[in-house]
Design a protein around this motif. Structure first.
Motif, PDB file in Angstrom:
ATOM      1  N   ARG A  45      36.029  44.233 -65.906  1.00 51.73           N
ATOM      2  CA  ARG A  45      36.002  43.659 -67.401  1.00 51.73           C
ATOM      3  C   ARG A  45      36.008  42.047 -67.067  1.00 51.73           C
ATOM      4  O   ARG A  45      36.873  41.468 -66.331  1.00 51.73           O
ATOM      5  CB  ARG A  45      37.417  43.826 -67.872  1.00 51.73           C
ATOM      6  CG  ARG A  45      37.261  44.462 -69.482  1.00 51.73           C
ATOM      7  CD  ARG A  45      38.676  44.989 -69.799  1.00 51.73           C
ATOM      8  NE  ARG A  45      39.356  43.895 -70.636  1.00 51.73           N
ATOM      9  CZ  ARG A  45      40.602  43.490 -70.632  1.00 51.73           C
ATOM     10  NH1 ARG A  45      41.326  43.970 -69.662  1.00 51.73           N
ATOM     11  NH2 ARG A  45      41.082  42.471 -71.225  1.00 51.73           N
ATOM     12  N   ASP A  46      35.439  41.205 -68.057  1.00 55.23           N
ATOM     13  CA  ASP A  46      35.212  39.967 -67.974  1.00 55.23           C
ATOM     14  C   ASP A  46      36.525  39.343 -68.939  1.00 55.23           C
ATOM     15  O   ASP A  46      36.416  39.338 -70.176  1.00 55.23           O
ATOM     16  CB  ASP A  46      33.888  39.575 -68.908  1.00 55.23           C
ATOM     17  CG  ASP A  46      32.682  39.690 -67.792  1.00 55.23           C
ATOM     18  OD1 ASP A  46      32.873  40.018 -66.726  1.00 55.23           O
ATOM     19  OD2 ASP A  46      31.787  39.586 -68.540  1.00 55.23           O
ATOM     20  N   ASP A  47      37.762  39.319 -68.302  1.00 54.60           N
ATOM     21  CA  ASP A  47      38.778  38.933 -68.821  1.00 54.60           C
ATOM     22  C   ASP A  47      39.232  37.465 -68.693  1.00 54.60           C
ATOM     23  O   ASP A  47      40.225  37.033 -68.833  1.00 54.60           O
ATOM     24  CB  ASP A  47      40.122  39.791 -68.415  1.00 54.60           C
ATOM     25  CG  ASP A  47      40.190  39.820 -66.968  1.00 54.60           C
ATOM     26  OD1 ASP A  47      39.727  39.075 -65.923  1.00 54.60           O
ATOM     27  OD2 ASP A  47      40.916  40.471 -66.471  1.00 54.60           O
ATOM     28  N   GLN A  81      25.514  22.858 -66.291  1.00 52.18           N
ATOM     29  CA  GLN A  81      26.854  22.881 -65.408  1.00 52.18           C
ATOM     30  C   GLN A  81      26.442  22.807 -64.123  1.00 52.18           C
ATOM     31  O   GLN A  81      25.725  23.476 -63.571  1.00 52.18           O
ATOM     32  CB  GLN A  81      27.372  24.041 -65.943  1.00 52.18           C
ATOM     33  CG  GLN A  81      27.724  24.517 -67.250  1.00 52.18           C
ATOM     34  CD  GLN A  81      28.556  25.639 -67.532  1.00 52.18           C
ATOM     35  OE1 GLN A  81      29.839  25.761 -67.505  1.00 52.18           O
ATOM     36  NE2 GLN A  81      27.872  26.627 -67.836  1.00 52.18           N
ATOM     37  N   THR A  82      27.320  21.920 -63.306  1.00 46.66           N
ATOM     38  CA  THR A  82      26.821  21.787 -62.116  1.00 46.66           C
ATOM     39  C   THR A  82      28.087  21.641 -61.215  1.00 46.66           C
ATOM     40  O   THR A  82      29.212  21.309 -61.450  1.00 46.66           O
ATOM     41  CB  THR A  82      26.050  20.352 -61.998  1.00 46.66           C
ATOM     42  OG1 THR A  82      24.996  20.265 -62.720  1.00 46.66           O
ATOM     43  CG2 THR A  82      25.846  20.070 -60.531  1.00 46.66           C
ATOM     44  N   THR A 100      33.083  30.759 -58.864  1.00 48.38           N
ATOM     45  CA  THR A 100      33.306  30.111 -60.208  1.00 48.38           C
ATOM     46  C   THR A 100      34.713  29.704 -60.568  1.00 48.38           C
ATOM     47  O   THR A 100      34.915  28.568 -60.651  1.00 48.38           O
ATOM     48  CB  THR A 100      32.833  30.970 -61.361  1.00 48.38           C
ATOM     49  OG1 THR A 100      31.480  31.151 -61.390  1.00 48.38           O
ATOM     50  CG2 THR A 100      32.925  30.215 -62.478  1.00 48.38           C
ATOM     51  N   GLY A 101      35.818  30.256 -60.041  1.00 47.73           N
ATOM     52  CA  GLY A 101      36.953  30.339 -60.216  1.00 47.73           C
ATOM     53  C   GLY A 101      37.775  29.256 -59.303  1.00 47.73           C
ATOM     54  O   GLY A 101      37.085  28.552 -58.573  1.00 47.73           O
ATOM     55  N   HIS A 116      36.057  29.069 -66.906  1.00 47.48           N
ATOM     56  CA  HIS A 116      35.011  29.849 -67.800  1.00 47.48           C
ATOM     57  C   HIS A 116      33.809  30.161 -66.810  1.00 47.48           C
ATOM     58  O   HIS A 116      33.729  29.369 -66.195  1.00 47.48           O
ATOM     59  CB  HIS A 116      34.705  29.119 -68.884  1.00 47.48           C
ATOM     60  CG  HIS A 116      35.564  28.542 -70.100  1.00 47.48           C
ATOM     61  ND1 HIS A 116      36.332  29.255 -70.944  1.00 47.48           N
ATOM     62  CD2 HIS A 116      36.103  27.160 -70.087  1.00 47.48           C
ATOM     63  CE1 HIS A 116      37.177  28.551 -71.311  1.00 47.48           C
ATOM     64  NE2 HIS A 116      37.020  27.315 -70.899  1.00 47.48           N
ATOM     65  N   TYR A 117      33.249  31.267 -67.425  1.00 48.82           N
ATOM     66  CA  TYR A 117      32.090  31.760 -66.494  1.00 48.82           C
ATOM     67  C   TYR A 117      30.883  30.811 -66.446  1.00 48.82           C
ATOM     68  O   TYR A 117      30.783  30.125 -67.434  1.00 48.82           O
ATOM     69  CB  TYR A 117      31.736  33.338 -66.884  1.00 48.82           C
ATOM     70  CG  TYR A 117      32.683  34.376 -66.948  1.00 48.82           C
ATOM     71  CD1 TYR A 117      32.717  34.909 -65.559  1.00 48.82           C
ATOM     72  CD2 TYR A 117      33.409  34.597 -67.861  1.00 48.82           C
ATOM     73  CE1 TYR A 117      33.873  35.847 -65.537  1.00 48.82           C
ATOM     74  CE2 TYR A 117      34.448  35.663 -67.805  1.00 48.82           C
ATOM     75  CZ  TYR A 117      34.595  35.957 -66.584  1.00 48.82           C
ATOM     76  OH  TYR A 117      35.544  37.055 -66.571  1.00 48.82           O
TER      77      TYR A 117
END
Length: 150
Positions: A45-47, A81-82, A100-101, A116-117
């Protein structure tokens, strides 16, 4: 006259050598560093949890034998986004995953510390550029399919 002909022939032989002969078997960054894999749609899930964000990553691989200094290199998406590599050296024949996180950077995993993704699940492009801004490799998906460009 014979000496002049021999000298001219020797000069022609030297100028006929390929430029790479002077540099041995060195290849530039474009040949050695590639985007080897992209997980743009994290499983589950994209939570927006940090765990889910870190399941979204881009893998960068050094296919050469020598290490490459990635300090100042960038990884960006189609929207601009970089992520900027900071004081990171990628060993020869090894990979690093850019998550990403948030997390603790290591030799095999670095983290963008985003909440955010970054990568669009339907259509996007990951672009790797060196410290001078020259595109080294890219990987795109969606639209008309999955494309890898070098």
């Amino acid at each position: 006259m014979t000496a002049a002909a021999l000298a001219a022939g020797a000069l022609a032989a030297v100028t006929a050598l390929p430029a790479s002969a002077d540099h041995g078997d060195r290849r530039d960054d474009r040949d050695r560093v590639v985007i080897s894999a992209v997980q743009y749609d994290p499983p589950g899930r994209d939570d927006r949890s940090n765990r889910s964000l870190n399941k979204e990553w881009v893998e960068v691989t050094n296919t050469g034998r020598r290490s490459v200094n990635l300090d100042g290199w960038t990884l960006s998406d189609r929207d601009g986004q970089t992520y900027v590599f900071d004081r990171f050296r990628l060993d020869g024949r090894s990979s690093v995953r850019v998550h990403t996180g948030a997390g603790r950077d290591s030799r095999t995993d670095v983290f963008q510390d985003r909440r955010h993704y970054m990568w669009d699940d339907r259509s996007d492009r990951a672009t790797l550029a060196n410290q001078r801004g020259r595109e080294i490799d890219s990987e795109s998906w969606g639209g008309r399919g999955h494309h890898h460009r070098r």
